[in-house]
Scaffold this motif. Structure first.
Motif, PDB file in Angstrom:
ATOM      1  N   UNK A 134       0.811  -1.217   0.000  1.00  0.00           N
ATOM      2  CA  UNK A 134       0.000   0.000   0.000  1.00  0.00           C
ATOM      3  C   UNK A 134       0.844   1.266   0.000  1.00  0.00           C
ATOM      4  N   UNK A 135       0.377   2.233  -0.783  1.00  0.00           N
ATOM      5  CA  UNK A 135       1.133   3.464  -0.971  1.00  0.00           C
ATOM      6  C   UNK A 135       0.589   4.576  -0.083  1.00  0.00           C
ATOM      7  N   UNK A 136       1.485   5.339   0.517  1.00  0.00           N
ATOM      8  CA  UNK A 136       1.102   6.528   1.273  1.00  0.00           C
ATOM      9  C   UNK A 136       1.942   7.697   0.785  1.00  0.00           C
ATOM     10  N   UNK A 137       1.294   8.810   0.491  1.00  0.00           N
ATOM     11  CA  UNK A 137       2.022   9.933  -0.114  1.00  0.00           C
ATOM     12  C   UNK A 137       1.801  11.218   0.684  1.00  0.00           C
ATOM     13  N   UNK A 138       2.534  12.246   0.277  1.00  0.00           N
ATOM     14  CA  UNK A 138       2.481  13.568   0.917  1.00  0.00           C
ATOM     15  C   UNK A 138       2.511  13.442   2.435  1.00  0.00           C
ATOM     16  N   UNK A 139       3.475  12.653   2.879  1.00  0.00           N
ATOM     17  CA  UNK A 139       3.575  12.371   4.310  1.00  0.00           C
ATOM     18  C   UNK A 139       4.092  13.572   5.087  1.00  0.00           C
ATOM     19  N   UNK A 140       3.652  13.667   6.318  1.00  0.00           N
ATOM     20  CA  UNK A 140       4.243  14.619   7.258  1.00  0.00           C
ATOM     21  C   UNK A 140       4.651  13.795   8.482  1.00  0.00           C
ATOM     22  N   UNK A 141       5.542  14.345   9.322  1.00  0.00           N
ATOM     23  CA  UNK A 141       5.945  13.585  10.519  1.00  0.00           C
ATOM     24  C   UNK A 141       4.730  13.200  11.372  1.00  0.00           C
ATOM     25  N   UNK A 142       3.671  13.985  11.305  1.00  0.00           N
ATOM     26  CA  UNK A 142       2.467  13.659  12.098  1.00  0.00           C
ATOM     27  C   UNK A 142       1.623  12.604  11.384  1.00  0.00           C
TER      28      UNK A 142
ATOM     29  N   UNK B 121       6.469  -2.129  -7.154  1.00  0.00           N
ATOM     30  CA  UNK B 121       5.965  -0.966  -6.417  1.00  0.00           C
ATOM     31  C   UNK B 121       4.532  -0.608  -6.822  1.00  0.00           C
ATOM     32  N   UNK B 122       4.086  -1.102  -7.963  1.00  0.00           N
ATOM     33  CA  UNK B 122       2.744  -0.764  -8.456  1.00  0.00           C
ATOM     34  C   UNK B 122       1.769  -1.935  -8.295  1.00  0.00           C
ATOM     35  N   UNK B 123       2.037  -2.784  -7.340  1.00  0.00           N
ATOM     36  CA  UNK B 123       1.188  -3.965  -7.183  1.00  0.00           C
ATOM     37  C   UNK B 123      -0.260  -3.588  -6.889  1.00  0.00           C
ATOM     38  N   UNK B 124      -0.429  -2.448  -6.249  1.00  0.00           N
ATOM     39  CA  UNK B 124      -1.793  -2.029  -5.903  1.00  0.00           C
ATOM     40  C   UNK B 124      -2.669  -1.827  -7.153  1.00  0.00           C
ATOM     41  N   UNK B 125      -2.052  -1.735  -8.326  1.00  0.00           N
ATOM     42  CA  UNK B 125      -2.830  -1.559  -9.556  1.00  0.00           C
ATOM     43  C   UNK B 125      -3.454  -2.867 -10.055  1.00  0.00           C
ATOM     44  N   UNK B 126      -2.975  -3.992  -9.525  1.00  0.00           N
ATOM     45  CA  UNK B 126      -3.335  -5.283 -10.112  1.00  0.00           C
ATOM     46  C   UNK B 126      -4.842  -5.585 -10.150  1.00  0.00           C
ATOM     47  N   UNK B 127      -5.577  -5.388  -9.033  1.00  0.00           N
ATOM     48  CA  UNK B 127      -7.005  -5.735  -9.103  1.00  0.00           C
ATOM     49  C   UNK B 127      -7.748  -4.999 -10.231  1.00  0.00           C
ATOM     50  N   UNK B 128      -7.500  -3.694 -10.357  1.00  0.00           N
ATOM     51  CA  UNK B 128      -8.155  -2.922 -11.424  1.00  0.00           C
ATOM     52  C   UNK B 128      -7.722  -3.406 -12.806  1.00  0.00           C
ATOM     53  N   UNK B 129      -6.427  -3.658 -12.934  1.00  0.00           N
ATOM     54  CA  UNK B 129      -5.912  -4.107 -14.238  1.00  0.00           C
ATOM     55  C   UNK B 129      -6.518  -5.456 -14.627  1.00  0.00           C
ATOM     56  N   UNK B 130      -6.685  -6.312 -13.626  1.00  0.00           N
ATOM     57  CA  UNK B 130      -7.270  -7.631 -13.936  1.00  0.00           C
ATOM     58  C   UNK B 130      -8.696  -7.482 -14.429  1.00  0.00           C
ATOM     59  N   UNK B 131      -9.417  -6.554 -13.821  1.00  0.00           N
ATOM     60  CA  UNK B 131     -10.792  -6.295 -14.256  1.00  0.00           C
ATOM     61  C   UNK B 131     -10.790  -5.820 -15.714  1.00  0.00           C
TER      62      UNK B 131
END
Ligand code: SF4
Ligand code: FES
Lengths: 155, 396
Positions: A134-142, B121-131
């Motif tokens: 899972x990706x998390x972006x625009x992170x801040x220390x909080x 790093x883009x594994x999160x795209x897989x469910x949508x791509x499979x659809x």
């Protein structure tokens, strides 16, 4: 049959014994275990008839195919240029002090590992990190602490 | 010599706009002869959008000419160049265009099987791509094209974006680049003729089928035809993805995207070139002049640095990246990356004289000449353009 044997056998029968299925099989183990133990590598080697050194050599090439024990949640903070410019050091400090471990280490309860990684492809929303997939972006220390709190409650 | 070609920065929106049903475009394409389709691609002037810039039509033509029965189409979605994130955006917003590009390529070369090599790093795209894949396969069945696409996951290795390393990786091995020739069009995945195209290239091939080669060709300049998707990051008030016409100058770009205090722009990511302020007006973005350094080819990464940034830190970060991502197969690259990193640190700490930088520049020249693949060869680009233009920042 022990857990590892079953895991490897299931993966091998799902993907096939050919060499080109090695990566999906190694990835399958990572999904379950977060790392490739010596035991698992030997089992894969036997099941697929690939020398163990070759399985190990392949696995160790890829940064996501960890060969050291990892926590249930592997945190990978991007350290490449844009994330570095936008404060990844503060993010790491914040994670380290919240989990009370350093980069490269795993918490005693085996729940979290902190690692650094190269560009995640979210530079326009730097700093960025992955927790498992899972990706998390625009992170801040909080914000990063808030995110980790939620993971702490997960099993 | 300065370049005479100059295009104002011109925003285009062929890839993300025009949400349409790909079925009609595909139906039309599949009813045309292979010769006609290849000609359309060649005439469009489309070059590979991963950075290397090989003419796409020619790549398809070469693979089509092989008599081998088994062939493959691979979509290279192993986007790992620092500062690049366009392929993720294309795959998540208009995957059907990429898939349609693959299908038309498959018809031309005679492939029944295709793969999307997606970075881990883009594994999160897989469910949508499979659809999307399920929908797409239904369309192909309806249109009568025997072609199936699967997703193959990468596992975190920048070098796997290099097409022969990507193929090695798909074969279950370490992702180490192969000697070339033979090229994948002759001997690729499992030893069979294979087309490997970048995500964006495939999306463009779809827009060419939709709008015709002429419309694409009318955009851009000289050898750089069409539009290109840029990933803009760094010191800019508007980071993100933009489709722009090729042939603009860096100055045009900075006027639109800079924060008013822009000191340098890195074109093409860590493996690309740094353009300092004094060259903004003289440098165009496109493929020609690759050798003169006046016009810069790029996979689309544009990183903007304002005057608060230390170019030493930037170079240090790039070298750490290369040192880690070098596959280690050849000495000039494996050892070279380590020495460059050690070298700039030593100069900075005063352990080596400033003239040591010249020796390091020579080392990058050796790497350019003797490294086996683009990774080792391209380290020289950022190294020399940063050291030459910001020498004082390397020392003090
Ligand atoms: S140049 Fe570097 S990445 Fe390329 S083959 Fe040689 S060691 Fe590997
Ligand atoms: S530099 Fe961190 S996501 Fe690209």
């Amino acid at each position: 049959m022990d857990f590892h044997e079953k895991l490897v056998q299931d993966l091998v029968s799902k993907h096939g014994r050919d060499r080109e299925n090695l990566l999906p099989i190694l990835q399958g183990v990572i999904d379950q275990e977060r790392y490739l133990s010596e035991e698992v590598i030997l089992k894969i080697s036997k099941e697929m008839s690939i020398p163990a050194a070759d399985v190990y050599g392949t696995a160790s090439f890829y940064s996501f195919l960890d060969i050291e024990p990892r926590g249930k949640f592997v945190i990978r903070v991007c350290k490449t240029i844009t994330c570095a410019m936008k404060g990844k050091n503060q993010i790491i400090q914040s994670i380290e002090s919240f989990l009370k471990i350093k980069v490269g280490e795993t918490t005693i309860d085996k729940k979290f590992t902190i690692l650094q990684t190269n560009c995640l492809g979210w530079c326009h929303k730097a700093p960025a990190m992955l927790i498992n997939d899972d990706v998390y972006t625009e992170l801040t220390p909080e914000s990063v602490v808030d995110i980790l709190r939620e993971y702490k409650e997960k099993n | 010599m300065t370049t005479t070609i100059k295009k104002q920065l011109h925003r285009i929106d062929l890839i993300f706009k025009h949400e349409d049903d790909c079925k009609e475009i595909l139906r039309n394409a599949l009813s045309r002869s292979n010769q006609e389709l290849v000609n359309e691609m060649v005439n469009s002037g489309l070059k590979g959008r991963g950075g290397a810039g090989f003419p796409t039509g020619l790549k398809w033509k070469l693979t089509a000419e092989s008599n081998e029965k088994e062939k493959y189409v691979i979509c290279n979605a192993d986007e790992g160049e620092p500062g690049t994130f366009k392929d993720r955006e294309i795959l998540s917003r208009v995957p059907h265009k990429v898939l349609s590009g693959m299908a038309v390529c498959a018809k031309i070369i005679g492939a029944e099987k295709g793969y999307i090599y997606l970075r881990g790093e883009y594994k999160f795209l897989v469910p949508e791509l499979k659809k999307e894949l399920r929908k797409f396969h239904d369309i192909l069945d309806e249109l009568g094209l025997d072609f199936r696409v699967e997703i193959f996951m990468g596992s975190g290795a920048y070098i796997c974006g290099e097409e022969s390393a990507l193929i090695e990786s798909m074969e279950g091995k370490r992702g180490e680049p192969r000697n070339k020739p033979p090229f994948p069009s002759v001997r690729g995945f499992k030893g069979k003729p294979t087309v490997v195209n970048n995500v964006e290239t495939l999306a463009h091939s779809y827009t060419i089928l939709k709008f015709g080669a002429k419309k694409f060709r009318d955009l851009g300049v000289k050898d750089s035809r069409g539009s290109k998707v840029f990933s803009v990051s760094g010191d800019t008030p508007i980071p993100g993805i933009y489709e722009l016409e090729l042939g603009m100058t860096v100055q045009d770009f900075v006027d639109d995207f800079g924060d008013g205090d822009c000191k340098a722009v890195q074109v093409g990511g860590a493996s690309g070139f740094l353009v300092p302020r004094k060259r903004f007006g003289k440098t165009t973005i496109g493929y020609e002049g690759k050798l003169t350094g006046i016009s810069l080819p790029t996979g689309g990464s544009m990183m903007i640095f304002n005057s608060s940034r230390s170019m030493y830190n930037v170079l240090n970060n790039y070298l750490e990246f290369f040192e880690e991502e070098s596959c280690g197969q050849c000495t000039p690259c494996r050892v070279g990356c380590q020495q460059l990193l050690k070298g700039i640190k030593a100069v900075k700490r005063g352990e080596k004289p400033a003239s040591y930088l010249d020796q390091l520049l020579k080392l990058t020249e050796t790497m350019k000449l003797t490294a086996k693949c683009g990774l080792g060869q391209s380290v020289a680009n950022s190294f020399s353009s940063i050291v030459e233009n910001f020498r004082e920042e390397m020392i003090y």
